[in-house]
Motif scaffolding. Sequence first.
Motif, PDB file in Angstrom:
ATOM      1  N   GLY A   1       0.811  -1.215   0.000  1.00  0.00           N
ATOM      2  CA  GLY A   1       0.000   0.000   0.000  1.00  0.00           C
ATOM      3  C   GLY A   1       0.837   1.253   0.000  1.00  0.00           C
ATOM      4  O   GLY A   1       0.613   2.179  -0.801  1.00  0.00           O
ATOM      5  N   ILE A   2       1.842   1.334   0.878  1.00  0.00           N
ATOM      6  CA  ILE A   2       2.666   2.541   0.932  1.00  0.00           C
ATOM      7  C   ILE A   2       3.475   2.712  -0.350  1.00  0.00           C
ATOM      8  O   ILE A   2       3.676   3.831  -0.824  1.00  0.00           O
ATOM      9  CB  ILE A   2       3.586   2.535   2.180  1.00  0.00           C
ATOM     10  CG1 ILE A   2       4.237   3.921   2.360  1.00  0.00           C
ATOM     11  CG2 ILE A   2       4.641   1.463   2.100  1.00  0.00           C
ATOM     12  CD1 ILE A   2       5.064   4.026   3.629  1.00  0.00           C
ATOM     13  N   ALA A   3       3.897   1.593  -0.965  1.00  0.00           N
ATOM     14  CA  ALA A   3       4.671   1.676  -2.206  1.00  0.00           C
ATOM     15  C   ALA A   3       3.828   2.243  -3.344  1.00  0.00           C
ATOM     16  O   ALA A   3       4.256   3.153  -4.068  1.00  0.00           O
ATOM     17  CB  ALA A   3       5.212   0.294  -2.578  1.00  0.00           C
ATOM     18  N   LEU A   4       2.623   1.718  -3.511  1.00  0.00           N
ATOM     19  CA  LEU A   4       1.773   2.173  -4.610  1.00  0.00           C
ATOM     20  C   LEU A   4       1.300   3.614  -4.404  1.00  0.00           C
ATOM     21  O   LEU A   4       1.262   4.403  -5.356  1.00  0.00           O
ATOM     22  CB  LEU A   4       0.572   1.235  -4.755  1.00  0.00           C
ATOM     23  CG  LEU A   4       0.904  -0.208  -5.165  1.00  0.00           C
ATOM     24  CD1 LEU A   4      -0.360  -1.058  -5.204  1.00  0.00           C
ATOM     25  CD2 LEU A   4       1.613  -0.233  -6.512  1.00  0.00           C
TER      26      LEU A   4
ATOM     27  N   TRP B   1      -6.843  -0.794  10.149  1.00  0.00           N
ATOM     28  CA  TRP B   1      -6.106   0.444  10.413  1.00  0.00           C
ATOM     29  C   TRP B   1      -4.599   0.227  10.323  1.00  0.00           C
ATOM     30  O   TRP B   1      -3.851   1.158  10.005  1.00  0.00           O
ATOM     31  CB  TRP B   1      -6.484   1.011  11.775  1.00  0.00           C
ATOM     32  CG  TRP B   1      -7.871   1.568  11.818  1.00  0.00           C
ATOM     33  CD1 TRP B   1      -8.907   1.162  12.591  1.00  0.00           C
ATOM     34  CD2 TRP B   1      -8.373   2.652  11.021  1.00  0.00           C
ATOM     35  NE1 TRP B   1     -10.039   1.901  12.336  1.00  0.00           N
ATOM     36  CE2 TRP B   1      -9.736   2.828  11.374  1.00  0.00           C
ATOM     37  CE3 TRP B   1      -7.822   3.479  10.044  1.00  0.00           C
ATOM     38  CZ2 TRP B   1     -10.535   3.800  10.792  1.00  0.00           C
ATOM     39  CZ3 TRP B   1      -8.612   4.447   9.452  1.00  0.00           C
ATOM     40  CH2 TRP B   1      -9.954   4.602   9.824  1.00  0.00           C
ATOM     41  N   ASN B   2      -4.146  -0.971  10.581  1.00  0.00           N
ATOM     42  CA  ASN B   2      -2.719  -1.275  10.426  1.00  0.00           C
ATOM     43  C   ASN B   2      -2.282  -1.094   8.977  1.00  0.00           C
ATOM     44  O   ASN B   2      -1.229  -0.517   8.685  1.00  0.00           O
ATOM     45  CB  ASN B   2      -2.452  -2.710  10.881  1.00  0.00           C
ATOM     46  CG  ASN B   2      -0.975  -3.038  10.959  1.00  0.00           C
ATOM     47  OD1 ASN B   2      -0.289  -2.605  11.870  1.00  0.00           O
ATOM     48  ND2 ASN B   2      -0.475  -3.805  10.002  1.00  0.00           N
ATOM     49  N   VAL B   3      -3.120  -1.577   8.049  1.00  0.00           N
ATOM     50  CA  VAL B   3      -2.822  -1.431   6.624  1.00  0.00           C
ATOM     51  C   VAL B   3      -3.056   0.000   6.159  1.00  0.00           C
ATOM     52  O   VAL B   3      -2.228   0.588   5.447  1.00  0.00           O
ATOM     53  CB  VAL B   3      -3.680  -2.412   5.792  1.00  0.00           C
ATOM     54  CG1 VAL B   3      -3.472  -2.169   4.300  1.00  0.00           C
ATOM     55  CG2 VAL B   3      -3.330  -3.850   6.139  1.00  0.00           C
TER      56      VAL B   3
ATOM     57  N   LEU C   1      -0.259   2.799   7.364  1.00  0.00           N
ATOM     58  CA  LEU C   1       1.024   2.767   6.667  1.00  0.00           C
ATOM     59  C   LEU C   1       0.848   3.097   5.189  1.00  0.00           C
ATOM     60  O   LEU C   1       1.678   3.799   4.595  1.00  0.00           O
ATOM     61  CB  LEU C   1       1.692   1.405   6.829  1.00  0.00           C
ATOM     62  CG  LEU C   1       3.128   1.307   6.293  1.00  0.00           C
ATOM     63  CD1 LEU C   1       4.041   2.317   6.988  1.00  0.00           C
ATOM     64  CD2 LEU C   1       3.690  -0.097   6.460  1.00  0.00           C
ATOM     65  N   SER C   2      -0.246   2.642   4.577  1.00  0.00           N
ATOM     66  CA  SER C   2      -0.500   2.972   3.173  1.00  0.00           C
ATOM     67  C   SER C   2      -0.673   4.478   3.007  1.00  0.00           C
ATOM     68  O   SER C   2      -0.152   5.078   2.058  1.00  0.00           O
ATOM     69  CB  SER C   2      -1.742   2.234   2.673  1.00  0.00           C
ATOM     70  OG  SER C   2      -1.585   0.835   2.736  1.00  0.00           O
ATOM     71  N   GLY C   3      -1.423   5.105   3.904  1.00  0.00           N
ATOM     72  CA  GLY C   3      -1.630   6.540   3.823  1.00  0.00           C
ATOM     73  C   GLY C   3      -0.347   7.338   3.935  1.00  0.00           C
ATOM     74  O   GLY C   3      -0.214   8.421   3.347  1.00  0.00           O
TER      75      GLY C   3
END
Length: 447
Positions: free
Chosen positions: A293-296, A348-350, A353-355
């Motif tokens: 998620g954070i990469a994209l 919320w864990n995903v 970090l994605s945000g």
Amino acid sequence: MEQVQVVTTTEDAVAASQRAAPEAKAEARPSRAWARWGVLALLAVGALIAFVDRINISAALTTGPFKEHFSLTNVDRGWINSAFFWSYALFQVPMGWAVDRFGVKRPYAICFVIWCLASAAIGLMPALWGLILMRLLVGAAEAVVVPASYRWIRNNFHPDNSGAAVGVYMLGAKFGPAIGAPLAAWLIVHLNWQLMFLITGLAGLVWLVPWMLAVKSDLPTRAAATVAAAKKKVDVSILTILSSPLVWGTLVVNFCYNYFTFFCMTWMPAYLVEQRGLSLEQMGLYTFYSFMGIALVALASGYAADKLIQRYGRPVLIRKIFVVAGFAIACTVLLGARATDVNTALFWNVASLSGLGLTTANNLALCSLTLIPAPIVGRVKGVQNVATALAGGVAPLITGWLLHATGSFVAPMTLIFAFLVLGALTVIVMLRPEWAPKVPDDAEAKA
């Protein structure tokens, strides 16, 4: 010959000086575009391999056989996660000097071999001292990754168009943990932790083949050395750099951003297994979701910011909006920490970090390229990397201590929330172009 930027007090002047840089001419040559992006892709894959070798230890630290082999407590686990970052911080400036002096290709290749072999050797270590020694070697060798990659990006991409380039590079940096955690977990479950280190360490050496064949030697020529010597005459000391409020602001922002990411790289697997009750394979899957998620998001937001800057100008303002938005969304980590339902906690864990991906590429482009005068980018980046590595050293230690003291991950994740708020406020208050370190007016003539 590279044009030297002189920082002025207006954002528009910053943007105008950057658009006039000669790198734009290089971007206008279609015949070279494929080569630039090809090397950038190799740098991204190199970062991916580095992060796999960096994060595989966190999966091992959740397993009983590994902890029993080295007789580890929670505090010991914090020290092991931290060991990498102390040597990583110590070698940032020497590695920056090495790539400036000898180019990117050869120093990167030598360090790559060292860290792969050291990571593989962890599977052969009989005692705790050997484990820590190998982690120190991995950290020292991986210190080349950031200065080498940013030196190459700075020399081949214009700062106003650097968001997408940094985003592509960060795909590797974030997909490394995304792939590394589930891969390490799978290898441990189906083989054992010793073979996991041997396989993940040695397999990466395949990358050296395209790197040595496809990347041209960038060892500085005599003419380039003359230019570099002239640039060294620019009288901007390290004390002058450290007297800049903007530089201190970037240090705080980088520390706050990386405190969260390094917590995720070192302690997230233990959090998911020990507090949320996931199996080792489930942990690997949810770690993959978070870092994917954070990469994209980092790639998409870097590209979006570049397009907005090309249309409206105002590079500093636009990148700051993205950075603050990323910190704000990442603050939802506290909702996950306090959730009683496992599915809510995992969501919320995903999401948190994605945000943070909104911050990733734009923060790097802002703090390391847009706001810093070209003649001192290397020195400033070296200082910033020390702050980044300090976050990597401190986050695992404080987390281990708080976990030992409270028996829960709520306190460590509440501290992450506080650092994220501090990072967002620092972006708003301190990242001002007029507070950047100044380059003398005659710097261009000297260069």
